[in-house]
Write an enzyme that holds these catalytic residues in place. Structure first.
Site, PDB file in Angstrom:
ATOM      1  N   HIS A 123      38.464 -32.085 -11.883  1.00  0.00           N
ATOM      2  CA  HIS A 123      38.498 -33.626 -11.151  1.00  0.00           C
ATOM      3  C   HIS A 123      37.076 -34.207 -11.396  1.00  0.00           C
ATOM      4  O   HIS A 123      36.268 -33.210 -11.917  1.00  0.00           O
ATOM      5  CB  HIS A 123      39.128 -33.745  -9.601  1.00  0.00           C
ATOM      6  CG  HIS A 123      38.144 -32.634  -8.738  1.00  0.00           C
ATOM      7  ND1 HIS A 123      36.970 -32.849  -8.571  1.00  0.00           N
ATOM      8  CD2 HIS A 123      38.555 -31.611  -8.135  1.00  0.00           C
ATOM      9  CE1 HIS A 123      36.668 -31.892  -7.806  1.00  0.00           C
ATOM     10  NE2 HIS A 123      37.504 -31.130  -7.196  1.00  0.00           N
TER      11      HIS A 123
ATOM     12  N   HIS B  48      34.097 -31.419 -11.015  1.00  0.00           N
ATOM     13  CA  HIS B  48      33.915 -30.792 -12.177  1.00  0.00           C
ATOM     14  C   HIS B  48      33.224 -31.676 -13.180  1.00  0.00           C
ATOM     15  O   HIS B  48      32.293 -31.121 -13.676  1.00  0.00           O
ATOM     16  CB  HIS B  48      35.423 -30.069 -12.517  1.00  0.00           C
ATOM     17  CG  HIS B  48      35.990 -29.206 -11.327  1.00  0.00           C
ATOM     18  ND1 HIS B  48      37.384 -29.670 -10.936  1.00  0.00           N
ATOM     19  CD2 HIS B  48      35.655 -28.287 -10.672  1.00  0.00           C
ATOM     20  CE1 HIS B  48      37.819 -28.828  -9.883  1.00  0.00           C
ATOM     21  NE2 HIS B  48      36.672 -28.274  -9.754  1.00  0.00           N
TER      22      HIS B  48
ATOM     23  N   CYS C 278      37.132 -16.560   4.254  1.00  0.00           N
ATOM     24  CA  CYS C 278      37.643 -17.748   3.842  1.00  0.00           C
ATOM     25  C   CYS C 278      38.123 -17.619   2.324  1.00  0.00           C
ATOM     26  O   CYS C 278      37.329 -17.305   1.528  1.00  0.00           O
ATOM     27  CB  CYS C 278      36.495 -18.770   3.726  1.00  0.00           C
ATOM     28  SG  CYS C 278      37.012 -20.304   3.121  1.00  0.00           S
TER      29      CYS C 278
ATOM     30  N   CYS D 121      36.650 -20.176  -0.107  1.00  0.00           N
ATOM     31  CA  CYS D 121      35.242 -19.773  -0.598  1.00  0.00           C
ATOM     32  C   CYS D 121      35.348 -18.413  -1.300  1.00  0.00           C
ATOM     33  O   CYS D 121      34.368 -18.001  -2.084  1.00  0.00           O
ATOM     34  CB  CYS D 121      34.318 -19.599   0.580  1.00  0.00           C
ATOM     35  SG  CYS D 121      33.804 -21.261   1.267  1.00  0.00           S
TER      36      CYS D 121
ATOM     37  N   CYS E  17      35.728 -23.151   8.368  1.00  0.00           N
ATOM     38  CA  CYS E  17      34.959 -23.416   7.244  1.00  0.00           C
ATOM     39  C   CYS E  17      34.758 -24.671   6.854  1.00  0.00           C
ATOM     40  O   CYS E  17      35.643 -25.427   6.993  1.00  0.00           O
ATOM     41  CB  CYS E  17      35.618 -22.884   5.865  1.00  0.00           C
ATOM     42  SG  CYS E  17      34.834 -23.065   4.408  1.00  0.00           S
TER      43      CYS E  17
ATOM     44  N   HIS F 201      36.381 -26.210   3.735  1.00  0.00           N
ATOM     45  CA  HIS F 201      37.900 -26.129   3.665  1.00  0.00           C
ATOM     46  C   HIS F 201      38.746 -26.322   4.769  1.00  0.00           C
ATOM     47  O   HIS F 201      39.861 -26.519   4.576  1.00  0.00           O
ATOM     48  CB  HIS F 201      38.232 -24.729   2.717  1.00  0.00           C
ATOM     49  CG  HIS F 201      37.809 -24.333   1.661  1.00  0.00           C
ATOM     50  ND1 HIS F 201      36.658 -23.723   1.525  1.00  0.00           N
ATOM     51  CD2 HIS F 201      37.828 -24.809   0.431  1.00  0.00           C
ATOM     52  CE1 HIS F 201      36.103 -23.857   0.211  1.00  0.00           C
ATOM     53  NE2 HIS F 201      37.068 -24.453  -0.484  1.00  0.00           N
TER      54      HIS F 201
ATOM     55  N   LYS G 171      34.083 -34.362   1.074  1.00  0.00           N
ATOM     56  CA  LYS G 171      33.941 -33.980  -0.406  1.00  0.00           C
ATOM     57  C   LYS G 171      35.106 -34.091  -1.213  1.00  0.00           C
ATOM     58  O   LYS G 171      36.339 -33.743  -0.778  1.00  0.00           O
ATOM     59  CB  LYS G 171      33.783 -32.281   0.051  1.00  0.00           C
ATOM     60  CG  LYS G 171      33.389 -31.711  -1.646  1.00  0.00           C
ATOM     61  CD  LYS G 171      33.104 -30.243  -1.500  1.00  0.00           C
ATOM     62  CE  LYS G 171      33.133 -29.353  -2.648  1.00  0.00           C
ATOM     63  NZ  LYS G 171      33.632 -28.158  -2.556  1.00  0.00           N
TER      64      LYS G 171
ATOM     65  N   LYS H 175      40.414 -30.712  -4.161  1.00  0.00           N
ATOM     66  CA  LYS H 175      41.976 -30.517  -4.311  1.00  0.00           C
ATOM     67  C   LYS H 175      42.523 -30.451  -3.054  1.00  0.00           C
ATOM     68  O   LYS H 175      43.410 -30.959  -2.493  1.00  0.00           O
ATOM     69  CB  LYS H 175      42.406 -29.279  -5.311  1.00  0.00           C
ATOM     70  CG  LYS H 175      44.004 -29.412  -5.410  1.00  0.00           C
ATOM     71  CD  LYS H 175      44.298 -27.941  -6.117  1.00  0.00           C
ATOM     72  CE  LYS H 175      45.732 -27.842  -5.665  1.00  0.00           C
ATOM     73  NZ  LYS H 175      46.152 -26.524  -6.139  1.00  0.00           N
TER      74      LYS H 175
HETATM   75  O1  ME8 Z   1      33.333 -22.383  -6.856  1.00  0.00           O
HETATM   76  N1  ME8 Z   1      31.213 -32.804  -5.965  1.00  0.00           N
HETATM   77  O2  ME8 Z   1      34.629 -23.060  -8.555  1.00  0.00           O
HETATM   78  P1  ME8 Z   1      35.330 -24.386  -8.299  1.00  0.00           P
HETATM   79  C1  ME8 Z   1      30.370 -32.423  -7.001  1.00  0.00           C
HETATM   80  N2  ME8 Z   1      34.762 -20.496  -9.441  1.00  0.00           N
HETATM   81  N3  ME8 Z   1      30.676 -31.312  -7.592  1.00  0.00           N
HETATM   82  C2  ME8 Z   1      31.768 -30.652  -7.293  1.00  0.00           C
HETATM   83  C3  ME8 Z   1      32.631 -31.217  -6.198  1.00  0.00           C
HETATM   84  C4  ME8 Z   1      32.247 -32.479  -5.816  1.00  0.00           C
HETATM   85  N4  ME8 Z   1      33.109 -32.703  -4.778  1.00  0.00           N
HETATM   86  N5  ME8 Z   1      33.715 -30.464  -6.482  1.00  0.00           N
HETATM   87  C5  ME8 Z   1      33.552 -29.596  -7.332  1.00  0.00           C
HETATM   88  C6  ME8 Z   1      33.954 -22.139  -7.999  1.00  0.00           C
HETATM   89  N6  ME8 Z   1      32.230 -29.566  -8.076  1.00  0.00           N
HETATM   90  C7  ME8 Z   1      33.536 -20.898  -8.486  1.00  0.00           C
HETATM   91  C8  ME8 Z   1      32.384 -20.916  -9.094  1.00  0.00           C
HETATM   92  S1  ME8 Z   1      30.748 -19.362 -10.802  1.00  0.00           S
HETATM   93  C9  ME8 Z   1      30.236 -17.973 -11.183  1.00  0.00           C
HETATM   94  C10 ME8 Z   1      32.010 -19.610  -9.881  1.00  0.00           C
HETATM   95  C11 ME8 Z   1      31.891 -28.819  -9.034  1.00  0.00           C
HETATM   96  O3  ME8 Z   1      36.383 -24.780  -9.059  1.00  0.00           O
HETATM   97  C12 ME8 Z   1      30.507 -28.289  -8.573  1.00  0.00           C
HETATM   98  O4  ME8 Z   1      29.813 -27.915  -9.715  1.00  0.00           O
HETATM   99  O5  ME8 Z   1      35.516 -24.615  -6.839  1.00  0.00           O
HETATM  100  C13 ME8 Z   1      30.940 -26.992  -7.817  1.00  0.00           C
HETATM  101  O6  ME8 Z   1      29.834 -26.190  -7.547  1.00  0.00           O
HETATM  102  C14 ME8 Z   1      32.022 -26.432  -8.643  1.00  0.00           C
HETATM  103  O7  ME8 Z   1      32.652 -27.726  -8.968  1.00  0.00           O
HETATM  104  C15 ME8 Z   1      32.988 -25.430  -7.739  1.00  0.00           C
HETATM  105  O8  ME8 Z   1      34.012 -25.331  -8.656  1.00  0.00           O
END
Ligand code: ME8
Length: 518
Positions: free
Chosen positions: A22, A25, A130, A133, A148, A151, A304, A307
Site C-alpha cells: 500500500h 510501503h 503482539c 508487531c 497495542c 494494532h 495510520k 491493512k
Molecule cells: O514491519 N506510513 O513490515 P511491514 C508510512 N517486516 N510508512 C508505512 C506505513 C504508513 N502508514 N505503513 C507501512 C515490518 N509503512 C517488518 C520489517 S525489516 C527487517 C522488517 C512502511 O510490512 C514503513 O516503512 O509492517 C514501515 O516501517 C514498514 O512499511 C512496515 O512494513
C-alpha cells in the site's frame, strides 16, 4: 561495481507478506529510490536493497486464512511486492526474501557466532506478545486500555521456554556508541526516544527472546544448535540487511556495509535502533552507518494507513491514474520526513495542482509557447544572456547548497521546495519583465530573455530528476537539453542545441478533485 567510486548502501524494511503493498510501503520504497537516484547523480556507486519478510506467526495465520500453504502464500505475496516495485520503476539492485537459502545460511552463521560466545541461553519467560508487531510489548508501550497502539488489539499472554540473547550485556555499549555518534539515529526526536528506551530496557533487565518452539510455530529458520526451535522473526528479518549484500565474504558486503543507511517508519524503531545494533555488536560486526526514521501516512480517521485498519490505498492503480511522477512528487513533497502526514484526495490534488501544474507546468508551457510564437520554435535563439541572468545565477548558487544540505539529511520536502522557489521566482520574472511587451518593442531583448528563461527552467529540471525521473527526462530529451554538471550551478552549465520545437504535450495537467476521485 566500480572500485574507486564512493559507496552508498540504502535499504527499505523488508515488508511482511501478510499485507498487500500500500501507499505506506510505497512511500518508504520511493523515498529510498529517490535517494538512490540522487546519490548516483552525485557520482556514487549505489546499492539499493528491498525485499520481503516471510516467517513468523502472522504469516502462518494469513496463509491459513487464505487456505494456502505458507510456501504458496509467501510466493504469491512476495511476487506482488516485486511486481509493484517493477510497475513503479523502482531502481532496487536486489530483492531479498527471508525464505531464500542465501539468507537462512547467514542467519544460522550469526546465531552460531553469538551462541559460541556464550551470549545465548535457554530460559522461561512470560510476557505480553503482539502478533501484529511480532514482539513482546512493555507495560509502558500499551495504551490505557492495555492495547497495542499500532494494532489496537490486546496482546496475548505467552509463557514458554525459549532461547534468549544477552541483550543486557550490549545495551550499555550501544548506548555509549550512540551518545558519541548522534547521527546514527535520525531525525533527532527518534534519537532521543531510542536513548530513553535503552534506559528503560536496562532498568527492566530483560534479555531478548530469539526463538519459538517448533511445536507452536515451525515456519521459520531452525536454530543451528537446537532442532526443536525456529528463530524469532525479528532476529531472522533484521539479518537481511547483510545477507542481501553477501555477508561475510562478498566484495559487496565489504565495501557497502560501512556506508549503510536503513530507512524505516517509527513503527519498527525499537527492533532497528535497539535489537539490530546489539545483535551486530554481539556478532562482532560494525553497526550500520545510519538509521533514518519517518512518520506515518494517515488514512481516514487520522489513523495510520494499514491493512489491519482497512484504510490503505493501493499504489499502482493510483500511479496509473495520476502518473508515476505525480505520485512520487506528492509523497516526497507533502510529508516532512519524520512527521506524520494526511493522505486524502483533496490534499493530493491540491499539492499536484499547485506545484506541478500551476508553478512548474505553467512556467514551462508559457515559455515554450512564447518561443513558438515569437521565434518559430527555435530553441537556441540567442548567444546572449538577459540582464536578469545575474540574479538567476545567484539563486542557483544559493539553492544548490540548500538542496544538497537537505537531501543529505533526508529532508526531501525541503530540498524540493528550494527548487520550487527558483521556479516561482521565474514565473514572477515573466510578470515583471513582460516579454509580450518586448515582442513589440525589442525582439533582441526578448530572445535573450527567453533563452535565459529556458536555461533556468532546464536547470531546475536537473535538480528534480531524483523525484520526477520520467517527466524531467521526457522534457529534456524533447528539447535536447543537456548540462555540463548533474546539478547545474549557473545557467552557463546548460547546453542548448539547434532544435525547432513544433508540438509538445501538456506535461503537468490539472486535476479536478471531484472528477478525478481516487
Ligand atoms: O514491519 N506510513 O513490515 P511491514 C508510512 N517486516 N510508512 C508505512 C506505513 C504508513 N502508514 N505503513 C507501512 C515490518 N509503512 C517488518 C520489517 S525489516 C527487517 C522488517 C512502511 O510490512 C514503513 O516503512 O509492517 C514501515 O516501517 C514498514 O512499511 C512496515 O512494513
Amino acid at each position: 561495481m566500480s572500485k574507486n567510486k564512493e559507496k552508498y548502501y540504502i535499504s527499505t524494511p523488508i515488508y511482511y507478506v501478510n499485507s498487500h503493498p500500500h501507499i505506506g510501503h510505497a512511500y518508504t520504497t520511493i523515498a529510498c529510490d529517490t535517494m538512490a537516484r540522487y546519490q548516483k547523480l552525485l557520482g556514487k556507486d549505489v546499492f539499493f536493497l528491498t525485499g520481503t519478510d516471510e516467517h513468523g506467526d502472522k504469516i502462518v495465520k494469513a496463509a491459513t486464512q487464505s487456505s494456502k500453504t505458507p510456501e504458496e502464500y509467501t510466493n504469491e505475496i512476495s511476487n506482488e511486492f516485486k511486481k509493484t516495485w517493477e510497475n513503479l520503476h523502482i531502481c532496487n539492485d536486489d530483492f531479498i526474501r527471508t525464505t531464500e537459502e542465501r539468507h537462512k545460511k547467514v542467519v544460522q552463521t550469526i546465531l552460531n557466532r553469538i551462541y559460541d560466545k556464550g551470549d545465548i541461553y535457554l530460559s522461561e519467560y512470560e510476557g505480553k506478545y503482539c502478533t501484529g508487531c511480532e514482539r513482546y510489548l512493555t507495560e509502558k508501550e500499551l495504551t490505557e486500555e492495555g492495547k497495542c497502539p499500532d494494532h489496537q488489539k490486546k496482546p496475548d499472554i505467552i509463557k514458554e521456554e525459549n532461547y534468549f540473547f544477552k541483550m543486557q550485556k550490549y545495551l550499555p555499549i550501544w548506548e555509549d556508541i550512540l551518545k558519541k555518534n548522534p547521527d546514527k539515529v535520525r531525525p533527532e526526536r527518534y534519537y532521543n526516544e531510542v536513548l530513553a528506551t535503552i534506559k528503560e530496557l536496562i532498568s527492566l533487565e530483560d534479555d531478548l527472546s530469539i526463538s519459538r518452539p517448533k511445536k507452536r510455530l515451525d515456519w521459520g529458520i531452525e536454530l543451528p544448535f537446537d532442532k526443536e526451535y525456529v528463530t524469532y522473526v525479528w532476529f531472522d528479518a533484521l539479518i537481511n540487511y547483510i545477507s542481501g549484500i553477501g555477508f561475510p565474504d562478498d566484495e559487496k558486503y565489504k565495501t557497502f556495509w560501512p556506508n549503510s543507511r536503513h530507512m524505516i517508519a517509527k513503527d519498527i524503531l525499537k527492533p532497528h535502533a535497539i535489537y539490530w545494533p546489539v545483535m551486530l555488536l554481539a556478532a562482532d560486526i560494525p553497526v550500520y552507518k545510519q538509521l533514518q526514521t519517518h512518520g506515518y501516512w494517515l488514512g481516514w480517521g487520522d489513523m495510520k494507513m494499514s491493512k489491519t485498519l482497512g484504510n490503505a490505498m493501493e499504489p499502482v492503480s493510483l500511479s496509473e491514474k495520476i502518473g508515476e511522477d505525480s505520485l512520487r512528487f506528492f509523497l516526497m513533497r507533502e510529508m516532512s520526513f519524520g512527521s506524520d502526514s494526511r493522505f486524502n484526495e483533496e490534499i493530493l490534488y491540491k499539492r499536484l495542482n499547485q506545484d506541478l501544474s500551476n508553478d512548474l507546468g505553467n512556467l514551462l508551457q508559457r515559455t515554450l509557447s512564447m518561443i513558438k510564437k515569437y521565434f518559430e520554435g527555435e530553441i537556441n535563439i540567442s548567444e546572449k544572456e538577459h540582464s536578469c541572468a545575474g540574479e538567476i545565477n545567484e539563486l542557483f548558487k544559493k539553492k544548490n547548497l540548500l538542496y544538497h544540505e537537505n537531501f543529505e539529511k533526508f529532508h526531501f520536502h525541503r530540498a524540493i521546495e528550494e527548487i520550487f522557489e527558483i521556479i516561482r521566482r521565474l514565473n514572477q520574472l515573466i510578470e515583471e519583465k513582460k516579454p509580450w511587451a518586448m515582442a513589440k518593442e525589442n525582439k533582441i531583448e526578448l530572445s535573450a530573455f527567453l533563452h535565459t528563461l529556458l536555461k533556468a527552467i532546464s536547470g531546475t529540471l536537473f535538480y528534480l530528476k531524483p523525484v520526477l525521473p520520467n517527466k524531467t527526462n521526457e522534457i529534456l530529451n524533447l528539447l535536447k537539453i543537456s548540462s555540463q554538471k548533474n546539478f547545474p550551478e549557473s545557467i552557463g552549465d546548460i547546453i542548448l542545441e539547434n532544435v525547432t520545437l513544433d508540438t509538445w504535450p501538456i506535461y503537468f495537467p490539472r486535476f479536478q478533485v471531484a472528477a478525478d476521485s481516487i
